[in-house]
Motif scaffolding. Sequence first.
Motif: not given
Length: 469
Positions: A60, A64, A173-175, A204-206, A448, A452, A457
């Motif tokens: 991820i 990202n 998480l997206p990070t 969609t969030l993690g 969202k 993100d 995601l």
Amino acid sequence: MYKTFNETDLKHLQSIIPRDRIYSGDEISADYSHDELVGVSFNPDVLIEVLTSREVSMIIEYANASKIPVVARGAGTGLVGGCVPVSGGIMISLQKMNNILELDEENLTLTVESGVPLMEISAYVEERGLFYPPDPGEKSATIGGNISTNAGGMRAVKYGVTRDYVRGLEVVLPTGEIVELGGKIVKNSSGYNLMGLIVGSEGTLGIITKAILKLLPLPRKSISLLIPFDDVISAISAVPDLMMTKVTPTAVEFMEQEVILDAETYLGKSFPDKSSNAYLLLTYDGVSKEEIEQNYDAVAGVCFPKGGKDLLIIDTDERKESVWPARGAFLEAIKASTDEIDECDVVVPKSMVAGFVEYTYHLREKHAVRIKCFGHAGDGNLHVYILRDNLCEDTWKKKLIDVFADLYEKAAEWGGKVSGEHGIGLAKIPYLRHGESQTVWNLMKSVKTVFDPNLILNPGKVVTFIAND
């Protein structure tokens, strides 16, 4: 918006994940291009089977930074296109993260990785005298997928849905950061409920990698009652009074004769009674058969004045094997009876269920299309299926649009919502957008973007980002 995945990206991923768990191009099975939603198929550029949260994190973090879309996938049993990689990119398969990590009997919790199938969780805890109540129809689904869609099932009437049994989550998480939300604690008023946002967010969030689940003591006995009626409206009209009796049923299902006959054909098994047009199927659980039997008079006292014709007790293995496999096969049986189907997983106030079923009869005539319906009468969640039969593609698509528009408009008019337990995914976004105010829609989009900001995601799911929206 997104970077095109290329050989450089593939080589980087191969440097952090063993190559025998990375697939690209023709190496990727077509199964990963779709879920159970018919007619929607997109291929990922690369499929990666992960074993640890750290592996998810590294993937991820790179995605990202590079603005490559990522879709997490469990067993792929969803019905709304929730794990379809509409923008290509990286698909992360979590099915090999399938370890049961800890059973804490003092705190009545079970800690699992997100790829553990629901049926394994149920079997594991029940062997030890414990109980995980959520009971979605697809038992091969992974717990991560259940949590991501806040799956419900037949036992929601008494016990609630998946959200009610999630105590803690590990989320990437997206990070690429790994966060722990919640825990084994029973109460928590410590700031915003971030864990609650993750539950039902459909990836969609993690990405959920671990869950702490709440357990209950296993009920010692469970008995079902099958009550035939002349019509489904009479059957459902008995439900509000049933819910006011002394003991809450575990499940309250309604079904019509034509769906039962489909299931008989599909399974090659006989239903114990198919002489009536409609049925209620109730389940009660407790510490003993004698305790449950005390409910029979109350059930008869409610159902018989409403048109119930008998009270069939499903208390032997033989009878259970003739009823519950049929109920579990309704969806597949309906699929087998026609060329194609699509579903409205609508939820309305319990008092409106009978009226909504009656409304589907009106739509059959209005749109000249076959519609079949069954569902959870005790919690207002109906599964309405539109059948294609021999309709041509253009006519089928037009009828779907028209029928769904009528169904969701009526649900909104009666205080209902677009989905009771299957989620929004790709297929139901237009109906969610139409059914919510602009303010609520904007809040969803804001959530969202906070989680993100690069929108990597599971793009194109739940909420969309379109100019002038």
